[in-house]
Design a protein around this motif. Structure first.
Motif, PDB file in Angstrom:
ATOM      1  N   ASP A  27     -24.655  -2.896  -0.185  1.00 16.22           N
ATOM      2  CA  ASP A  27     -24.376  -1.468   0.935  1.00 16.22           C
ATOM      3  C   ASP A  27     -25.032  -2.071   2.162  1.00 16.22           C
ATOM      4  O   ASP A  27     -26.317  -2.662   2.496  1.00 16.22           O
ATOM      5  N   GLY A  28     -24.668  -2.224   3.348  1.00 14.02           N
ATOM      6  CA  GLY A  28     -24.003  -2.508   4.914  1.00 14.02           C
ATOM      7  C   GLY A  28     -23.689  -1.762   5.709  1.00 14.02           C
ATOM      8  O   GLY A  28     -23.236  -0.343   5.105  1.00 14.02           O
ATOM      9  N   ALA A  29     -22.401  -2.227   6.572  1.00 11.64           N
ATOM     10  CA  ALA A  29     -21.537  -1.790   7.110  1.00 11.64           C
ATOM     11  C   ALA A  29     -20.490  -1.777   6.438  1.00 11.64           C
ATOM     12  O   ALA A  29     -19.899   0.066   6.900  1.00 11.64           O
ATOM     13  N   LEU A  30     -20.395  -1.935   5.373  1.00  5.16           N
ATOM     14  CA  LEU A  30     -19.707  -0.911   4.394  1.00  5.16           C
ATOM     15  C   LEU A  30     -20.104  -1.306   3.310  1.00  5.16           C
ATOM     16  O   LEU A  30     -21.140  -1.372   2.704  1.00  5.16           O
ATOM     17  N   ASP A  31     -20.084  -0.253   2.656  1.00  2.31           N
ATOM     18  CA  ASP A  31     -20.376   0.672   1.031  1.00  2.31           C
ATOM     19  C   ASP A  31     -19.848  -0.522   0.200  1.00  2.31           C
ATOM     20  O   ASP A  31     -18.951  -1.156   0.181  1.00  2.31           O
ATOM     21  N   HIS A  32     -20.253  -0.514  -1.299  1.00  4.08           N
ATOM     22  CA  HIS A  32     -20.173  -1.249  -2.007  1.00  4.08           C
ATOM     23  C   HIS A  32     -18.306  -1.483  -2.813  1.00  4.08           C
ATOM     24  O   HIS A  32     -18.400  -1.993  -3.368  1.00  4.08           O
ATOM     25  N   LYS A  33     -18.307  -0.098  -3.018  1.00  2.00           N
ATOM     26  CA  LYS A  33     -17.705   0.907  -2.758  1.00  2.00           C
ATOM     27  C   LYS A  33     -15.920   0.459  -2.429  1.00  2.00           C
ATOM     28  O   LYS A  33     -15.081  -0.640  -3.260  1.00  2.00           O
ATOM     29  N   THR A  34     -15.953  -0.399  -0.924  1.00  2.00           N
ATOM     30  CA  THR A  34     -14.962  -1.024  -0.451  1.00  2.00           C
ATOM     31  C   THR A  34     -15.033  -2.349  -0.389  1.00  2.00           C
ATOM     32  O   THR A  34     -14.181  -2.616   0.025  1.00  2.00           O
TER      33      THR A  34
ATOM     34  N   GLU B  75     -15.393  -3.731  -3.450  1.00  2.00           N
ATOM     35  CA  GLU B  75     -14.963  -4.160  -4.432  1.00  2.00           C
ATOM     36  C   GLU B  75     -13.552  -3.460  -4.238  1.00  2.00           C
ATOM     37  O   GLU B  75     -12.797  -4.697  -4.934  1.00  2.00           O
ATOM     38  N   LEU B  76     -13.391  -2.982  -3.274  1.00  2.00           N
ATOM     39  CA  LEU B  76     -12.230  -2.474  -3.089  1.00  2.00           C
ATOM     40  C   LEU B  76     -10.908  -4.084  -2.640  1.00  2.00           C
ATOM     41  O   LEU B  76      -9.715  -3.968  -2.264  1.00  2.00           O
ATOM     42  N   VAL B  77     -12.408  -4.451  -1.594  1.00  2.00           N
ATOM     43  CA  VAL B  77     -11.680  -5.744  -0.917  1.00  2.00           C
ATOM     44  C   VAL B  77     -11.317  -6.790  -1.942  1.00  2.00           C
ATOM     45  O   VAL B  77     -10.462  -7.280  -1.802  1.00  2.00           O
ATOM     46  N   ALA B  78     -12.584  -6.273  -2.531  1.00  2.00           N
ATOM     47  CA  ALA B  78     -12.190  -8.234  -4.517  1.00  2.00           C
ATOM     48  C   ALA B  78     -11.144  -7.438  -4.221  1.00  2.00           C
ATOM     49  O   ALA B  78     -11.113  -9.291  -4.982  1.00  2.00           O
ATOM     50  N   VAL B  79     -10.394  -6.956  -5.161  1.00  2.00           N
ATOM     51  CA  VAL B  79      -9.696  -6.444  -5.347  1.00  2.00           C
ATOM     52  C   VAL B  79      -8.580  -6.744  -4.579  1.00  2.00           C
ATOM     53  O   VAL B  79      -7.356  -7.419  -5.703  1.00  2.00           O
ATOM     54  N   ALA B  80      -8.575  -6.742  -3.568  1.00  2.00           N
ATOM     55  CA  ALA B  80      -7.583  -7.207  -2.844  1.00  2.00           C
ATOM     56  C   ALA B  80      -7.387  -8.537  -2.913  1.00  2.00           C
ATOM     57  O   ALA B  80      -6.502  -9.355  -3.160  1.00  2.00           O
ATOM     58  N   LEU B  81      -8.171  -9.492  -2.836  1.00  2.00           N
ATOM     59  CA  LEU B  81      -8.513 -10.570  -2.813  1.00  2.00           C
ATOM     60  C   LEU B  81      -8.153 -11.138  -4.345  1.00  2.00           C
ATOM     61  O   LEU B  81      -7.355 -11.957  -4.600  1.00  2.00           O
ATOM     62  N   SER B  82      -8.294  -9.856  -5.432  1.00  2.00           N
ATOM     63  CA  SER B  82      -7.954 -10.420  -6.651  1.00  2.00           C
ATOM     64  C   SER B  82      -6.435 -11.016  -6.739  1.00  2.00           C
ATOM     65  O   SER B  82      -5.792 -11.736  -7.361  1.00  2.00           O
ATOM     66  N   VAL B  83      -5.652 -10.084  -6.057  1.00  2.00           N
ATOM     67  CA  VAL B  83      -4.266 -10.136  -5.749  1.00  2.00           C
ATOM     68  C   VAL B  83      -3.554 -10.961  -5.073  1.00  2.00           C
ATOM     69  O   VAL B  83      -3.184 -12.297  -5.594  1.00  2.00           O
ATOM     70  N   ALA B  84      -3.968 -11.133  -4.161  1.00  2.00           N
ATOM     71  CA  ALA B  84      -4.440 -11.688  -3.446  1.00  2.00           C
ATOM     72  C   ALA B  84      -4.248 -14.011  -4.191  1.00  2.00           C
ATOM     73  O   ALA B  84      -2.998 -15.343  -3.782  1.00  2.00           O
ATOM     74  N   SER B  85      -4.926 -14.000  -4.803  1.00  2.00           N
ATOM     75  CA  SER B  85      -5.023 -15.236  -5.321  1.00  2.00           C
ATOM     76  C   SER B  85      -4.878 -15.488  -6.549  1.00  2.00           C
ATOM     77  O   SER B  85      -4.606 -16.063  -6.930  1.00  2.00           O
ATOM     78  N   ARG B  86      -3.952 -14.375  -7.185  1.00  2.00           N
ATOM     79  CA  ARG B  86      -3.869 -13.775  -8.384  1.00  2.00           C
ATOM     80  C   ARG B  86      -4.656 -14.496  -9.813  1.00  2.00           C
ATOM     81  O   ARG B  86      -4.323 -15.222 -10.571  1.00  2.00           O
TER      82      ARG B  86
ATOM     83  N   GLU C  39      -3.426   1.994  -2.371  1.00  5.73           N
ATOM     84  CA  GLU C  39      -3.712   2.382  -1.197  1.00  5.73           C
ATOM     85  C   GLU C  39      -4.276   0.530  -0.060  1.00  5.73           C
ATOM     86  O   GLU C  39      -4.001  -0.032   0.017  1.00  5.73           O
ATOM     87  N   ILE C  40      -4.908  -0.158  -1.223  1.00  4.72           N
ATOM     88  CA  ILE C  40      -5.418  -1.177  -1.142  1.00  4.72           C
ATOM     89  C   ILE C  40      -4.489  -2.634  -1.339  1.00  4.72           C
ATOM     90  O   ILE C  40      -4.440  -3.200  -1.007  1.00  4.72           O
ATOM     91  N   LEU C  41      -4.131  -1.894  -2.078  1.00  6.68           N
ATOM     92  CA  LEU C  41      -2.701  -2.933  -2.763  1.00  6.68           C
ATOM     93  C   LEU C  41      -1.283  -2.769  -2.071  1.00  6.68           C
ATOM     94  O   LEU C  41      -0.929  -3.999  -1.680  1.00  6.68           O
ATOM     95  N   SER C  42      -1.545  -1.886  -1.281  1.00  7.62           N
ATOM     96  CA  SER C  42      -0.025  -1.437  -0.324  1.00  7.62           C
ATOM     97  C   SER C  42      -0.762  -2.267   0.668  1.00  7.62           C
ATOM     98  O   SER C  42       0.346  -3.373   0.614  1.00  7.62           O
ATOM     99  N   VAL C  43      -2.026  -3.046   0.855  1.00 11.72           N
ATOM    100  CA  VAL C  43      -2.128  -3.049   1.942  1.00 11.72           C
ATOM    101  C   VAL C  43      -1.734  -5.075   2.046  1.00 11.72           C
ATOM    102  O   VAL C  43      -0.988  -5.446   2.745  1.00 11.72           O
ATOM    103  N   THR C  44      -2.478  -5.214   0.330  1.00 11.39           N
ATOM    104  CA  THR C  44      -2.248  -6.326   0.161  1.00 11.39           C
ATOM    105  C   THR C  44      -0.325  -6.668  -0.022  1.00 11.39           C
ATOM    106  O   THR C  44      -0.234  -7.634   0.357  1.00 11.39           O
ATOM    107  N   VAL C  45      -0.441  -6.004  -0.530  1.00  9.19           N
ATOM    108  CA  VAL C  45       1.667  -6.479  -0.292  1.00  9.19           C
ATOM    109  C   VAL C  45       2.051  -6.226   0.555  1.00  9.19           C
ATOM    110  O   VAL C  45       2.839  -7.530   1.354  1.00  9.19           O
ATOM    111  N   MET C  46       1.422  -5.649   2.229  1.00  7.47           N
ATOM    112  CA  MET C  46       1.758  -6.123   3.240  1.00  7.47           C
ATOM    113  C   MET C  46       2.051  -7.431   3.338  1.00  7.47           C
ATOM    114  O   MET C  46       2.497  -8.294   4.293  1.00  7.47           O
TER     115      MET C  46
END
Length: 118
Positions: free
Chosen positions: A41-48, A50-61, A85-92
């Motif tokens: 946890d910092g400026a972003l919490d751990h959950k957020t 992990e959501l970024v990591a999910v998005a990057l997992s999609v981006a890197s296939r 929602e994070i997937l929507s950003v990833t798709v965008m």
């Protein structure tokens, strides 16, 4: 992805990396240190994060990344709606290929939530 479950992917990758972990322990120690620091946890919490990591997992296939980060996000309280929602950003950002890979995340979410269909 194959018909392998995401839980099976996690188990297979963990087992497959055992030899590398044993042969190159400093690599794993370094990676684990980076992971621990980055996910605190910092400026972003751990959950957020992990959501970024999910998005990057999609981006890197990366199916193994999806297999590890989707359940982590859910354990930290991410909802199905937040993941969508994070997937929507990833798709965008990634277009059609990300849209196709976003389905892998939804499969993993359904598996983790006990909604996997046969």
């Amino acid at each position: 992805m194959t018909e392998e479950t995401y839980a099976a992917v996690r188990k297979r990758i963990t087992k497959a990396n055992a030899a590398l972990r044993q042969g190159q322990p400093d690599t794993f120690k370094g990676f684990n240190m980076i992971h621990h620091q980055a996910m605190q946890d910092g400026a972003l919490d751990h959950k957020t994060k992990e959501l970024v990591a999910v998005a990057l997992s999609v981006a890197s296939r990366c199916d193994p990344c999806i297999a590890f980060h989707v359940p982590a996000a859910l354990r930290l309280g991410a909802t199905r709606e937040e993941i969508m929602e994070i997937l929507s950003v990833t798709v965008m950002m990634g277009g059609g290929p990300s849209l196709m890979y976003a389905a892998h995340v939804m499969d993993a979410v359904d598996e983790e939530l006990g909604k996997a269909e046969d």
